[in-house]
Design a protein around this motif. Structure first.
Motif, PDB file in Angstrom:
ATOM      1  N   MET A   1      21.499  49.878  70.291  1.00 31.11           N
ATOM      2  CA  MET A   1      21.377  48.422  69.363  1.00 31.11           C
ATOM      3  C   MET A   1      21.960  47.659  68.273  1.00 31.11           C
ATOM      4  O   MET A   1      22.341  46.232  67.772  1.00 31.11           O
ATOM      5  CB  MET A   1      19.921  48.061  69.497  1.00 31.11           C
ATOM      6  N   THR A   2      21.497  48.797  67.157  1.00 29.86           N
ATOM      7  CA  THR A   2      22.231  48.905  65.801  1.00 29.86           C
ATOM      8  C   THR A   2      23.886  48.017  65.988  1.00 29.86           C
ATOM      9  O   THR A   2      24.118  47.081  65.105  1.00 29.86           O
ATOM     10  CB  THR A   2      22.618  49.768  64.492  1.00 29.86           C
ATOM     11  N   ASP A   3      24.607  48.544  66.989  1.00 24.22           N
ATOM     12  CA  ASP A   3      25.589  48.207  67.037  1.00 24.22           C
ATOM     13  C   ASP A   3      26.661  46.545  67.304  1.00 24.22           C
ATOM     14  O   ASP A   3      27.034  45.558  66.693  1.00 24.22           O
ATOM     15  CB  ASP A   3      26.546  49.017  68.356  1.00 24.22           C
ATOM     16  N   ASP A   4      25.222  45.951  68.309  1.00 27.29           N
ATOM     17  CA  ASP A   4      25.239  44.780  68.909  1.00 27.29           C
ATOM     18  C   ASP A   4      25.390  43.531  67.915  1.00 27.29           C
ATOM     19  O   ASP A   4      25.535  43.039  67.131  1.00 27.29           O
ATOM     20  CB  ASP A   4      24.033  44.632  69.610  1.00 27.29           C
ATOM     21  N   ILE A   5      24.301  44.173  67.102  1.00 26.98           N
ATOM     22  CA  ILE A   5      23.854  43.902  65.665  1.00 26.98           C
ATOM     23  C   ILE A   5      24.540  43.694  64.416  1.00 26.98           C
ATOM     24  O   ILE A   5      24.883  42.515  63.942  1.00 26.98           O
ATOM     25  CB  ILE A   5      22.559  44.245  65.076  1.00 26.98           C
ATOM     26  N   LEU A   6      25.337  44.357  64.535  1.00 26.69           N
ATOM     27  CA  LEU A   6      26.679  44.765  63.365  1.00 26.69           C
ATOM     28  C   LEU A   6      27.729  43.527  63.690  1.00 26.69           C
ATOM     29  O   LEU A   6      27.859  42.561  63.041  1.00 26.69           O
ATOM     30  CB  LEU A   6      27.092  45.769  63.165  1.00 26.69           C
ATOM     31  N   ARG A   7      28.064  43.829  64.792  1.00 20.21           N
ATOM     32  CA  ARG A   7      29.418  43.071  65.260  1.00 20.21           C
ATOM     33  C   ARG A   7      28.878  41.059  65.467  1.00 20.21           C
ATOM     34  O   ARG A   7      29.477  40.744  64.537  1.00 20.21           O
ATOM     35  CB  ARG A   7      29.416  43.918  67.060  1.00 20.21           C
TER      36      ARG A   7
ATOM     37  N   ILE B   1       5.457  46.928  61.534  1.00 25.83           N
ATOM     38  CA  ILE B   1       6.177  47.209  62.208  1.00 25.83           C
ATOM     39  C   ILE B   1       6.830  48.364  62.810  1.00 25.83           C
ATOM     40  O   ILE B   1       7.371  48.695  62.053  1.00 25.83           O
ATOM     41  CB  ILE B   1       6.811  45.912  63.205  1.00 25.83           C
ATOM     42  N   GLY B   2       7.752  48.913  64.213  1.00 26.51           N
ATOM     43  CA  GLY B   2       8.199  49.567  64.933  1.00 26.51           C
ATOM     44  C   GLY B   2       9.826  48.846  63.971  1.00 26.51           C
ATOM     45  O   GLY B   2      10.492  48.392  63.442  1.00 26.51           O
ATOM     46  N   VAL B   3      10.907  50.683  63.869  1.00 27.32           N
ATOM     47  CA  VAL B   3      11.812  50.125  63.074  1.00 27.32           C
ATOM     48  C   VAL B   3      12.774  49.787  63.614  1.00 27.32           C
ATOM     49  O   VAL B   3      13.110  48.904  63.607  1.00 27.32           O
ATOM     50  CB  VAL B   3      12.519  51.725  62.785  1.00 27.32           C
ATOM     51  N   ALA B   4      12.480  49.413  65.247  1.00 30.01           N
ATOM     52  CA  ALA B   4      13.540  48.404  66.314  1.00 30.01           C
ATOM     53  C   ALA B   4      13.209  46.509  66.396  1.00 30.01           C
ATOM     54  O   ALA B   4      13.528  46.447  65.992  1.00 30.01           O
ATOM     55  CB  ALA B   4      13.492  49.783  67.727  1.00 30.01           C
ATOM     56  N   ALA B   5      11.791  47.118  66.075  1.00 32.56           N
ATOM     57  CA  ALA B   5      11.901  45.477  65.600  1.00 32.56           C
ATOM     58  C   ALA B   5      12.068  44.997  64.000  1.00 32.56           C
ATOM     59  O   ALA B   5      11.704  43.726  64.018  1.00 32.56           O
ATOM     60  CB  ALA B   5       9.838  45.406  66.289  1.00 32.56           C
ATOM     61  N   ALA B   6      11.854  45.545  63.465  1.00 34.38           N
ATOM     62  CA  ALA B   6      12.471  45.722  61.881  1.00 34.38           C
ATOM     63  C   ALA B   6      14.017  45.166  61.642  1.00 34.38           C
ATOM     64  O   ALA B   6      13.970  44.065  61.041  1.00 34.38           O
ATOM     65  CB  ALA B   6      12.224  46.336  61.136  1.00 34.38           C
ATOM     66  N   LEU B   7      14.501  45.349  62.897  1.00 34.32           N
ATOM     67  CA  LEU B   7      16.266  44.635  63.050  1.00 34.32           C
ATOM     68  C   LEU B   7      16.098  43.251  62.860  1.00 34.32           C
ATOM     69  O   LEU B   7      17.354  42.761  62.113  1.00 34.32           O
ATOM     70  CB  LEU B   7      16.780  45.701  63.882  1.00 34.32           C
ATOM     71  N   GLY B   8      15.946  43.020  63.187  1.00 36.41           N
ATOM     72  CA  GLY B   8      15.861  41.485  63.670  1.00 36.41           C
ATOM     73  C   GLY B   8      15.816  40.602  62.574  1.00 36.41           C
ATOM     74  O   GLY B   8      15.998  39.555  61.769  1.00 36.41           O
ATOM     75  N   PRO B   9      14.254  40.851  61.956  1.00 36.17           N
ATOM     76  CA  PRO B   9      14.729  40.682  60.347  1.00 36.17           C
ATOM     77  C   PRO B   9      14.560  40.672  59.325  1.00 36.17           C
ATOM     78  O   PRO B   9      15.716  39.784  58.118  1.00 36.17           O
ATOM     79  CB  PRO B   9      12.822  40.909  59.961  1.00 36.17           C
TER      80      PRO B   9
END
Length: 335
Positions: free
Chosen positions: A1-7, A253-261
């Motif tokens: 998931m982090t790779d997709d966000i970084l790109r 919230i969970g760590v994965a959920a915090a990636l969006g914010p």
């Protein structure tokens, strides 16, 4: 998931990528040079340093630098990353050792290489002495003090973070953002723009409120992008000192959920960065070119961090590897 966000964030970055034509040659020079300062590293450790591609990082931030100047900056970057590992990895320095490292470093930068510099010894001292030689010879005293102040602020931030980790109390988001601006070393990279161009800005211009705000936003952008890239490592080592982790804790919230914010916070900062940069007034014909160079350099620090993060092997481990060196220059964790 982090790779997709970084790109995705890279795609949303309007700053064009740049890279020095000297970057790869300087990387080979750096790989050959590091054993000569006495780094007590075996072949795998030296390979780990090489794969981090610090010279290419320098080449992305200072694409207009001459090859000799890019060598200076690549050596400085290597020093800072070695120190960062010593302060942040498992087996890291304790707060008192970081303070001693800070004091020894500032003494060397201000007074030169003669004499003793407690807290900074061995290969780390030799690497900094060699890297600092040309800026110290060439740049005016007020520039040297500006650079030294930025180094002191950075190492003080590393100490504050170490104190926070030792206390077991993670920072809230507001406190984290403030602290992250010190620990990122972005403010150390900004004076090096003037080293490359040879045109130091007057203090009144360098510290102009608008330029400072742009510099702060540039720092946030590169720091938060790095936080997403290093999230898995930071979950092991950071004690909550990461934007995503701070947002998760503050919002419950969970760590994965915090990636969006975290990503949306980055996008909002990028929009503000562009607006402020477009609205910089003229400082007069004698200074406008140097101001433009400075602003281009801050933008290059943002885009260069993005592109280097995606090509460097630095963020591919799980955070369990210890530092390459401690403050005294011995391999591994301090005794």
């Amino acid at each position: 998931m982090t790779d997709d966000i970084l790109r995705s964030l890279r795609a949303d970055c309007p700053i064009p990528p740049r890279l020095s034509p000297h970057a790869d040659r300087v990387q080979r020079w750096l790989d050959d040079r590091l054993p000569g300062v006495g780094l007590p590293l075996d072949s795998p450790a030296l390979e780990r340093l090489s794969r981090a591609r610090f010279a290419r990082y320098a080449g992305r931030l200072y694409p207009q630098a001459t090859e000799p100047d890019l060598r200076v900056i690549a050596a400085l970057f290597t020093w800072f990353f070695l120190v960062d590992d010593a302060c942040d990895r498992p087996g890291r320095l304790c707060p008192d050792e970081i303070l001693a490292l800070r004091d020894g470093t500032l003494r060397l930068l201000r007074d030169g290489p003669r004499g003793r510099h407690p807290g900074l010894t061995g290969p780390l001292r030799r690497l900094l002495v060699r890297a600092w030689r040309e800026p110290r010879r060439r740049m005016p005293a007020r520039w040297q003090e500006r650079f030294t102040d930025a180094v002191g602020q950075h190492l003080h931030g590393a100490w504050l973070e170490a104190v926070g980790k030792a206390s077991g109390r993670p920072p809230d988001v507001a406190r984290y953002v403030e602290l992250r601006r010190a620990t990122s070393a972005a403010y150390v990279s900004y004076p090096l723009i003037e080293f490359v161009t040879g045109r130091p800005l007057p203090d009144a211009v360098y510290h102009h409120p608008l330029l400072r705000e742009i510099g702060d936003l540039g720092n946030d952008l590169l720091s938060w992008y790095n936080d997403i890239a290093s999230l898995e490592r930071d979950r092991v080592t950071s004690g909550g000192h990461n934007l995503v982790l701070a947002l998760a804790a503050e919002r419950g919230i969970g760590v994965a959920a915090a990636l969006g914010p975290a990503a949306e916070r980055w996008r909002a900062a990028m929009r503000r960065f562009g607006e402020l940069r477009a609205g910089v007034p003229s400082f007069g014909s004698a200074l406008d070119e140097a101001v433009a160079d400075h602003l281009d350099g801050v933008a290059a620090a943002v885009r260069g961090t993005i592109d280097w993060t995606l090509e460097s092997a630095r963020y591919g481990d799980d955070g369990k590897e210890g530092p390459l060196l401690n403050a005294s220059g011995r391999a591994g964790a301090p005794s």
